[in-house]
Enzyme design. Structure first.
Site, short mmCIF file in Angstrom:
data_model
loop_
_atom_site.label_atom_id
_atom_site.label_comp_id
_atom_site.label_asym_id
_atom_site.label_seq_id
_atom_site.Cartn_x
_atom_site.Cartn_y
_atom_site.Cartn_z
N ARG A 208 -20.76 16.70 36.05
CA ARG A 208 -19.38 16.37 36.40
C ARG A 208 -18.52 16.16 35.17
NH1 ARG A 208 -21.76 12.11 40.45
NH2 ARG A 208 -22.89 11.89 38.51
N LYS B 235 -33.22 3.36 42.49
CA LYS B 235 -32.04 2.76 43.14
C LYS B 235 -32.40 2.30 44.56
CE LYS B 235 -29.54 6.51 40.94
NZ LYS B 235 -28.95 7.82 41.21
N HIS C 174 -22.02 17.79 45.85
CA HIS C 174 -23.37 18.34 45.94
C HIS C 174 -23.34 19.69 46.67
CE1 HIS C 174 -24.83 13.91 45.99
NE2 HIS C 174 -25.22 14.42 44.83
N SER D 130 -21.96 9.59 44.83
CA SER D 130 -22.39 8.99 46.10
C SER D 130 -22.13 7.49 46.11
CB SER D 130 -23.88 9.24 46.34
OG SER D 130 -24.15 10.61 46.41
O1 PNS Z 1 -29.35 12.16 42.10
P1 PNS Z 1 -30.06 11.50 40.96
O2 PNS Z 1 -30.42 10.07 41.32
O3 PNS Z 1 -29.30 11.59 39.66
O4 PNS Z 1 -31.45 12.32 40.76
C1 PNS Z 1 -32.37 11.93 39.78
C2 PNS Z 1 -33.72 12.66 39.94
C3 PNS Z 1 -34.30 12.39 41.30
C4 PNS Z 1 -33.50 14.15 39.78
C5 PNS Z 1 -34.67 12.14 38.82
O5 PNS Z 1 -34.73 10.76 38.88
C6 PNS Z 1 -36.08 12.72 38.91
O6 PNS Z 1 -36.30 13.86 38.60
N1 PNS Z 1 -37.05 11.90 39.34
C7 PNS Z 1 -38.44 12.33 39.46
C8 PNS Z 1 -39.32 11.67 38.39
C9 PNS Z 1 -39.43 12.54 37.14
O7 PNS Z 1 -39.81 13.69 37.19
N2 PNS Z 1 -39.09 11.95 35.98
C10 PNS Z 1 -39.18 12.67 34.71
C11 PNS Z 1 -37.84 13.21 34.24
S1 PNS Z 1 -36.94 11.95 33.37
#
Ligand code: PNS
Length: 173
Positions: A93, A44, A20, A131
């Site tokens: 990745r 999660k 990150h 993570s």
């Molecule tokens: O580190 P991660 O868990 O891969 O991050 C995922 C994240 C937080 C970027 C994603 O779940 C997110 O954007 N959540 C907010 C809800 C949202 O906007 N959803 C619509 C897009 S699918």
């Protein structure tokens, strides 16, 4: 006066890893401001609270002037718009990331086509790093020293009551 270029770098960051950090540092060289934002509504079950995750991010990015740490609720594109960001940054990745990231970027584009998702290739050294793997290895007493910032190592050791090893190369202990 030209507009500031602002990018949001969203994620769970449970906890932040060196992978990150590599993406955040590189994004900070491109944009005027990078807002690293912890999602509050992840599906999660987290190991660290939002405040703990933000604190670890703050400490490990304190050397980068144009980085701000924040948290967000609800839709990412709404948050990005509220923060005047033009771009969402995601690290890629491996090919295995692509499907999920493609779906998310497409959905975000559908919701607001003025906000672009930009992908940055993760440094090869961190191509395998997630993570969840860091937490599993740490919980089982393996060495994660080269994979996370010092503050995260300290917090992992705290969470797993000193089972976290700090010595390199003792993976089979
Ligand atoms: O580190 P991660 O868990 O891969 O991050 C995922 C994240 C937080 C970027 C994603 O779940 C997110 O954007 N959540 C907010 C809800 C949202 O906007 N959803 C619509 C897009 S699918």
């Amino acid at each position: 006066m030209s507009e500031l270029t602002i990018a949001v770098c969203p994620g769970s960051f449970d906890p932040v890893t060196n992978g990150h950090l590599d993406i955040i540092e590189r994004a900070a060289r491109i944009f005027d401001l990078v807002i690293v934002s912890v999602s509050r509504n992840s599906s999660k079950i987290p190991l660290f609270t939002i405040d703990e995750r933000m604190q670890m991010l703050k400490e490990s990015t304190s050397h980068i002037k144009n980085v701000e740490i924040d948290a967000f609720d609800g839709l990412l594109v709404k948050y990005a718009k509220r923060r005047n960001a033009q771009v969402i940054i995601r690290g890629l990745r491996a090919v295995s990331d692509f499907e999920y990231e493609f779906q998310m970027a497409s959905m975000n584009h559908k919701l607001n086509d003025e906000i672009e998702t930009l992908f940055m290739m993760t440094n090869n050294d961190y191509a395998y790093l997630r993570s969840s793997a860091v937490k599993e290895v740490a919980s089982l007493g393996g060495c994660v020293r080269d994979l996370v910032p010092e503050i995260v190592l300290k917090e992992l050791r705290h969470k797993f009551s000193n089972t976290v090893s700090t010595e390199r190369g003792n993976y089979d202990e």
